[in-house]
Design a protein around this motif. Structure first.
Motif, PDB file in Angstrom:
ATOM      1  N   ASP A   6       0.773  -1.103  -0.011  1.00 19.14           N
ATOM      2  CA  ASP A   6       0.001  -0.108  -0.020  1.00 19.14           C
ATOM      3  C   ASP A   6       0.856   1.234   0.067  1.00 19.14           C
ATOM      4  O   ASP A   6       0.189   2.406  -0.187  1.00 19.14           O
ATOM      5  N   GLY A   7       2.416   1.096   0.163  1.00 12.99           N
ATOM      6  CA  GLY A   7       3.005   2.561   0.062  1.00 12.99           C
ATOM      7  C   GLY A   7       3.289   2.696   1.445  1.00 12.99           C
ATOM      8  O   GLY A   7       4.104   3.921   1.698  1.00 12.99           O
ATOM      9  N   LYS A  31       3.032   6.988   4.604  1.00  8.45           N
ATOM     10  CA  LYS A  31       3.098   6.403   3.063  1.00  8.45           C
ATOM     11  C   LYS A  31       4.090   7.211   2.236  1.00  8.45           C
ATOM     12  O   LYS A  31       4.357   8.328   2.552  1.00  8.45           O
ATOM     13  N   GLN A  33       3.408   7.959  -0.924  1.00  7.02           N
ATOM     14  CA  GLN A  33       2.676   8.777  -1.500  1.00  7.02           C
ATOM     15  C   GLN A  33       2.342  10.148  -0.927  1.00  7.02           C
ATOM     16  O   GLN A  33       2.319  11.074  -1.564  1.00  7.02           O
ATOM     17  N   HIS A  34       2.540  10.302   0.356  1.00  4.30           N
ATOM     18  CA  HIS A  34       2.537  11.544   1.122  1.00  4.30           C
ATOM     19  C   HIS A  34       3.541  12.625   0.787  1.00  4.30           C
ATOM     20  O   HIS A  34       3.511  13.870   1.164  1.00  4.30           O
ATOM     21  N   ILE A  36       5.223  12.985  -1.955  1.00  6.87           N
ATOM     22  CA  ILE A  36       5.056  13.134  -3.655  1.00  6.87           C
ATOM     23  C   ILE A  36       4.821  14.647  -3.750  1.00  6.87           C
ATOM     24  O   ILE A  36       3.630  14.952  -3.066  1.00  6.87           O
ATOM     25  N   PRO A  42       0.524  11.505  -9.988  1.00  5.26           N
ATOM     26  CA  PRO A  42       0.387  10.524  -8.837  1.00  5.26           C
ATOM     27  C   PRO A  42       0.833   9.320  -8.989  1.00  5.26           C
ATOM     28  O   PRO A  42       1.077   8.610 -10.361  1.00  5.26           O
ATOM     29  N   ILE A  43       1.408   8.668  -7.950  1.00 10.90           N
ATOM     30  CA  ILE A  43       2.099   7.289  -8.268  1.00 10.90           C
ATOM     31  C   ILE A  43       0.962   6.222  -7.890  1.00 10.90           C
ATOM     32  O   ILE A  43       0.185   6.445  -6.935  1.00 10.90           O
ATOM     33  N   HIS A  44       1.116   5.072  -8.485  1.00  9.24           N
ATOM     34  CA  HIS A  44       0.147   3.924  -8.065  1.00  9.24           C
ATOM     35  C   HIS A  44       1.249   2.957  -7.827  1.00  9.24           C
ATOM     36  O   HIS A  44       1.843   2.233  -8.435  1.00  9.24           O
ATOM     37  N   ILE A  45       1.171   2.796  -6.373  1.00 10.62           N
ATOM     38  CA  ILE A  45       2.168   1.641  -5.846  1.00 10.62           C
ATOM     39  C   ILE A  45       2.063   0.187  -6.523  1.00 10.62           C
ATOM     40  O   ILE A  45       2.722  -0.470  -6.738  1.00 10.62           O
ATOM     41  N   LEU A  56      11.278  10.301  -8.356  1.00  8.88           N
ATOM     42  CA  LEU A  56      10.083  10.858  -7.678  1.00  8.88           C
ATOM     43  C   LEU A  56      10.314  12.218  -7.173  1.00  8.88           C
ATOM     44  O   LEU A  56      11.257  12.324  -6.570  1.00  8.88           O
TER      45      LEU A  56
END
Length: 176
Positions: A6-7, A31, A33-34, A36, A42-45, A56
């Motif tokens: 889930d990252g 995560k 993603q926080h 980025i 957006p990244i998709h893990i 990144l």
């Protein structure tokens, strides 16, 4: 850095903490993603299920940092994790951007000036000809580049080149 599917950060080393400028307890609650940058795609893990290298753009304490992350998905005990090895590209990217800006300014300066500019190598082969130079000669840049410079000079001016320039540029290739 180690992430779950889930990252979420599950493990990291000191270098990761230093790069992300955070504390271990905080990172374990976070995560990837926080980090980025909001301007980034957006990244998709889930896309990280195969090994790859990604750049990144990360927003860390109001500063943009670029992380080159080598992603290695691993299965341990039936659980999928993502192992990431990073390299800080921030300074390199800043230098590349500064160079691009400088080159663009130089290009605009040369292309928009009215002075005739020509650059040639020691053998007299034309390496660059400004748009104004091409315009005055009534020729395209393609027809000038790679050709000898001397025939492009007016015959009366060619005589002047046999003086001081003869000592600086391969005279045997220009003057026979």
């Amino acid at each position: 850095m180690v992430f779950d599917q889930d990252g979420d950060f599950t493990d990291f080393n000191e270098a990761a903490l230093d790069f992300l400028e955070t504390e271990p307890g905080e990172l374990l609650k976070d995560k990837i993603q926080h980090y980025i940058s909001p301007e980034a795609d957006p990244i998709h893990i889930e896309d990280w299920s195969v090994g790859r290298i990604v750049e990144l753009p990360l927003k860390i304490k109001d500063e943009l940092k670029i992380l080159e992350l080598t992603i290695t998905p691993v299965e341990i005990g039936g659980k999928n994790i993502i192992f990431g090895t990073g390299r800080d590209l921030s300074e390199q990217k800043r230098m590349e951007n500064a160079l691009k800006e400088s080159e663009e300014k130089y290009r605009l300066l040369v292309e928009n000036q009215t002075d005739m500019v020509v650059k040639f190598d020691p053998e007299g082969k034309v390496l660059f000809a400004s748009p104004s130079y091409c315009e005055v000669l009534g020729r395209t840049e393609e027809s000038i580049l790679g050709n000898n410079f001397l025939p492009l000079v007016h015959q009366e001016d060619q005589k002047k080149l046999t003086g001081p320039w003869k000592n600086y540029i391969a005279p045997h290739t220009w003057f026979s």
